[in-house]
Write a protein that holds these residues in place. Structure first.
Motif, PDB file in Angstrom:
ATOM      1  N   ASN A   6     -31.646  84.794 -19.950  1.00  0.00           N
ATOM      2  CA  ASN A   6     -32.141  83.658 -19.141  1.00  0.00           C
ATOM      3  C   ASN A   6     -31.550  82.496 -20.157  1.00  0.00           C
ATOM      4  O   ASN A   6     -31.817  82.387 -21.288  1.00  0.00           O
ATOM      5  N   GLU A 159     -44.420  84.374  -5.772  1.00  0.00           N
ATOM      6  CA  GLU A 159     -43.146  83.568  -5.476  1.00  0.00           C
ATOM      7  C   GLU A 159     -43.428  82.284  -5.215  1.00  0.00           C
ATOM      8  O   GLU A 159     -44.312  81.731  -4.315  1.00  0.00           O
ATOM      9  N   TRP A 160     -42.945  81.120  -5.774  1.00  0.00           N
ATOM     10  CA  TRP A 160     -43.261  79.898  -5.758  1.00  0.00           C
ATOM     11  C   TRP A 160     -41.657  79.122  -5.462  1.00  0.00           C
ATOM     12  O   TRP A 160     -40.740  79.417  -5.702  1.00  0.00           O
ATOM     13  N   LEU A 169     -35.559  72.077 -14.007  1.00  0.00           N
ATOM     14  CA  LEU A 169     -35.605  73.588 -13.957  1.00  0.00           C
ATOM     15  C   LEU A 169     -35.429  74.198 -15.299  1.00  0.00           C
ATOM     16  O   LEU A 169     -36.070  75.166 -15.787  1.00  0.00           O
ATOM     17  N   GLY A 173     -38.216  76.507 -17.472  1.00  0.00           N
ATOM     18  CA  GLY A 173     -37.809  77.762 -18.178  1.00  0.00           C
ATOM     19  C   GLY A 173     -38.360  77.788 -19.288  1.00  0.00           C
ATOM     20  O   GLY A 173     -38.597  78.832 -19.978  1.00  0.00           O
ATOM     21  N   LEU A 206     -39.675  86.867 -14.784  1.00  0.00           N
ATOM     22  CA  LEU A 206     -39.525  85.736 -14.438  1.00  0.00           C
ATOM     23  C   LEU A 206     -38.380  85.238 -14.071  1.00  0.00           C
ATOM     24  O   LEU A 206     -37.219  85.527 -14.642  1.00  0.00           O
ATOM     25  N   TYR A 207     -38.008  84.489 -12.883  1.00  0.00           N
ATOM     26  CA  TYR A 207     -36.904  83.997 -12.324  1.00  0.00           C
ATOM     27  C   TYR A 207     -36.998  82.821 -11.765  1.00  0.00           C
ATOM     28  O   TYR A 207     -38.017  82.253 -11.400  1.00  0.00           O
ATOM     29  N   GLY A 208     -35.866  82.149 -12.011  1.00  0.00           N
ATOM     30  CA  GLY A 208     -35.738  80.504 -11.346  1.00  0.00           C
ATOM     31  C   GLY A 208     -34.226  80.272 -11.183  1.00  0.00           C
ATOM     32  O   GLY A 208     -33.471  80.341 -11.979  1.00  0.00           O
TER      33      GLY A 208
END
Length: 213
Positions: A6, A159-160, A169, A173, A206-208
């Motif tokens: 990430n 999920e958002w 972003l 993060g 965690l994903y973005g």
């Protein structure tokens, strides 16, 4: 679990710098390509959870030959991703392995955009990470009845969706990484003080990423 690819924010000047190291950032293609091999990715994750282990112990967990596992551990060691555990391998018997630190590693896609080989490695590593994370969550779902209601109620998946700039972003993060680090350090401190009652390994994914509907 360890920090994985990430993007990390660039270091900021601070009169009281944080003494904790950032995940080692991979910028060399040879090092990144080490994790295009899914077995090496799996061994790295297992060592992160175990703290230290021998090739035979790891081989038993993943149903592979100890000689094959030992080979891949040595390759990871050559690239600086694992090291011998001090005080455990000096008796002439099988080597014990551990990670150099608990901060993991990271990489930026932009560091490898200059060549098709680099782009292919980024894609391969990203897909390998996704596959291992999905497999881990599938395993939890299939084993959920074996966990107590306390644990299944505490587990979460959410999920958002938000409308952000790239800078926002990046900032989000960094905040999520800081939050996860704080909770990880809380668990480490408790373990070191002997407070292990009721504690289990917990995996947080965690994903973005941007998308266009």
């Amino acid at each position: 679990m360890p920090a994985e690819p990430n993007p990390q924010p660039e270091p900021q000047l601070d009169p009281k710098p944080d003494p904790r190291p950032d995940p080692q950032r991979i910028t060399d293609l040879t090092r990144l390509k080490a994790f295009t091999n899914p077995l090496r990715m799996q061994l790295y994750r297992l060592l992160f959870a175990a703290g230290s282990a021998t090739a035979s112990q790891l081989a038993e967990q993943i149903d592979q030959a100890p000689s094959l596992v030992s080979y891949h551990l040595r390759k990871l060691a050559e690239l600086g991703f694992v090291t011998e555990a001090p005080g455990r391998s000096g008796d002439g018997r099988e080597r014990w392995w551990r990670l150099p630190d608990e901060e993991g590693w990271s990489f930026r896609d932009s560091d490898f955009r200059g060549s098709p080989e680099g782009q292919a490695a980024v894609e391969a590593v990203g897909l390998a990470l996704l596959d291992t994370r999905i497999a881990q969550y599938r395993a939890y779902l299939s084993q959920a009845p074996a966990w107590s209601a306390e644990w299944t109620d505490a587990a979460f998946a959410s999920e958002w969706m938000a409308e952000l700039t790239a800078a926002e972003l990046d900032e989000m993060g960094a905040e999520l990484n800081a939050l996860a680090r704080r909770w990880r350090e809380r668990g480490q401190a408790a373990r070191e003080s002997g407070d292990t009652e009721g504690r289990e390994h917990v995996s947080l994914h965690l994903y973005g990423f941007p998308f266009r509907p």
